[in-house]
Design an enzyme around this catalytic site. Structure first.
Site, PDB file in Angstrom:
ATOM      1  N   ARG A 111      -1.778  -5.601 -17.210  1.00 41.18           N
ATOM      2  CA  ARG A 111      -0.445  -5.874 -16.672  1.00 41.18           C
ATOM      3  C   ARG A 111       0.500  -5.938 -17.867  1.00 41.18           C
ATOM      4  NH1 ARG A 111       1.837  -8.194 -11.929  1.00 41.18           N
ATOM      5  NH2 ARG A 111       3.611  -9.579 -12.302  1.00 41.18           N
ATOM      6  N   HIS A 138       2.766   0.519  -9.900  1.00 42.74           N
ATOM      7  CA  HIS A 138       2.041  -0.686  -9.470  1.00 42.74           C
ATOM      8  C   HIS A 138       1.050  -0.272  -8.376  1.00 42.74           C
ATOM      9  CE1 HIS A 138       1.032  -4.731  -9.093  1.00 42.74           C
ATOM     10  NE2 HIS A 138       2.184  -5.290  -8.763  1.00 42.74           N
ATOM     11  N   GLN A 141      -0.659  -2.801  -5.828  1.00 42.64           N
ATOM     12  CA  GLN A 141       0.256  -3.279  -4.791  1.00 42.64           C
ATOM     13  C   GLN A 141       0.356  -2.245  -3.671  1.00 42.64           C
ATOM     14  OE1 GLN A 141       1.875  -6.384  -4.683  1.00 42.64           O
ATOM     15  NE2 GLN A 141       2.235  -5.712  -2.579  1.00 42.64           N
ATOM     16  N   ASP A 234      12.142  -5.929  -2.709  1.00 45.49           N
ATOM     17  CA  ASP A 234      11.512  -6.537  -3.878  1.00 45.49           C
ATOM     18  C   ASP A 234      12.628  -7.211  -4.664  1.00 45.49           C
ATOM     19  OD1 ASP A 234       9.705  -7.224  -5.843  1.00 45.49           O
ATOM     20  OD2 ASP A 234       9.597  -5.241  -6.740  1.00 45.49           O
ATOM     21  N   CYS A 274       6.439  -7.929  -1.960  1.00 46.78           N
ATOM     22  CA  CYS A 274       5.285  -8.141  -2.832  1.00 46.78           C
ATOM     23  C   CYS A 274       5.293  -9.509  -3.509  1.00 46.78           C
ATOM     24  CB  CYS A 274       5.189  -7.025  -3.870  1.00 46.78           C
ATOM     25  SG  CYS A 274       6.531  -7.016  -5.068  1.00 46.78           S
ATOM     26  N   ARG A 301      -4.083  -8.304  -1.685  1.00 51.68           N
ATOM     27  CA  ARG A 301      -4.200  -7.928  -3.089  1.00 51.68           C
ATOM     28  C   ARG A 301      -5.631  -8.135  -3.593  1.00 51.68           C
ATOM     29  NH1 ARG A 301      -0.094  -7.665  -6.687  1.00 51.68           N
ATOM     30  NH2 ARG A 301      -1.811  -7.050  -8.066  1.00 51.68           N
TER      31      ARG A 301
END
Length: 324
Positions: A111, A138, A141, A234, A274, A301
């Site tokens: 990450r 991502h 996700q 988001d 998310c 997730r």
């Protein structure tokens, strides 16, 4: 010896590979929810005695918990390596760090800030790199989002439209490509002055030409809402952009998802985010309302991370290998 297969972005996957990842996530969710001790023990042996590294240069809640949980499910010891824990980028090059870390672990969840960092890790790693977020993509996700939509709206048997209202960021880059690959139409509404990444536009165009799906780009949020089965947003101010918060929020005026605008969507629409969520993005009545699936989405997730480990690590990138 075959090349190591990494999970970098959804656009790097074939349609069938994406389907396999979503189905594998659903498979492990069913096992996890069943609490079947025999199944747990069988899976726990797959990476018993191994280590999974988590190289994180950004804060995390869902990504860290799901990655560590998935590693533990398969019997591996997760090792969290934050930006203050190792020499990466301080006294040691990407090459040296990657060569050392990958020699001792089964895979690396990364990450990071820049997509270039993911590319450097993949270039030098002897084990799979699982992109757990960078500034361009991502994929984990997107996998969990596709699982959520499959569960709640059954995209396999229903023609769906996904409406994204917000920034042109890493989340929608992978989500849009994933949705198109799975046969859904996509509408993306961004404020004036914000455009989608040209690489994503090119990839999306290629997919729509192949499978007859559609994607539209607009600066009119109401246009995106109309008839949508899924409303998604988001953060308007991403990590690292805090200094520009006032200007960003002004740019995003009129883009908050609220009940009045949500009435333009399909009556049975689902709302997704998310997380973490901020009030300027969506009102409480939508975020906590009957159409919201944000907490189911967050839980998924975990199963997305399990699917990634099983296919890329346990089965060495063989998407056709049985999970048993």
């Amino acid at each position: 010896m075959s090349a190591v297969r990494h999970l970098i972005s959804i656009k790097d996957l074939t349609n069938d590979e994406l389907v396999a990842l979503v189905n594998r996530a659903q498979y492990f969710k069913n096992i996890f929810k069943s609490n079947d001790s025999t199944e747990f023990q069988k899976n726990h042996l797959k990476l018993l005695g191994k280590t999974v590294a988590l190289i994180f240069t950004k804060r995390s809640t869902r990504t860290r918990i799901s990655s560590e949980g998935a590693a533990t499910f398969f019997g591996a010891q997760p090792m969290f390596l934050g930006k203050d824990d190792i020499q990466l980028g301080v006294n040691e090059s990407f090459y040296d760090t990657t060569k050392v870390v990958s020699s001792m672990v089964s895979c690396i969840f990364a990450r990071v800030d820049k997509h270039e960092d993911i590319q450097n890790l993949c270039k030098h790693s002897s084990v799979p790199i699982i992109n757990s977020l960078c500034d361009e993509y991502h994929p984990l996700q997107a996998i969990c989002d596709m699982l959520t939509i499959k569960e709640k709206l059954d995209y396999e048997n229903n023609k769906l439209k996904i409406a994204w209202i917000g920034d042109a960021n890493n989340v929608i880059n992978d989500m849009a490509i994933a949705a198109l690959k799975l046969g859904m139409d996509v509408s993306i509404a961004t404020p004036a002055g914000i455009e989608m990444d040209t690489k994503i536009v090119a990839a999306a165009t290629e997919i729509t030409n192949q499978n007859g799906t559609s994607i539209e780009y607009t600066h009119d949020s109401k246009k995106a809402y109309k008839g949508a089965n899924v409303l998604v947003t988001d953060t308007f101010v991403s990590m690292g952009e805090e200094s520009a918060k006032i200007d960003k929020l002004k740019q995003f005026e009129g883009f908050q998802i609220n009940e009045e605008l949500a009435n333009l969507a399909d009556p049975k629409f689902k709302f997704m985010h998310c997380l973490p969520r901020h009030h300027e993005e969506v009102t409480d009545d939508v975020f906590y309302g009957e159409h919201s699936v944000v907490f189911d989405e967050a839980e998924n997730r975990l199963y997305a991370a399990m699917a990634a480990i099983d296919i890329f690590v346990n089965n060495k990138g063989d998407f056709n290998a049985s999970p048993i």
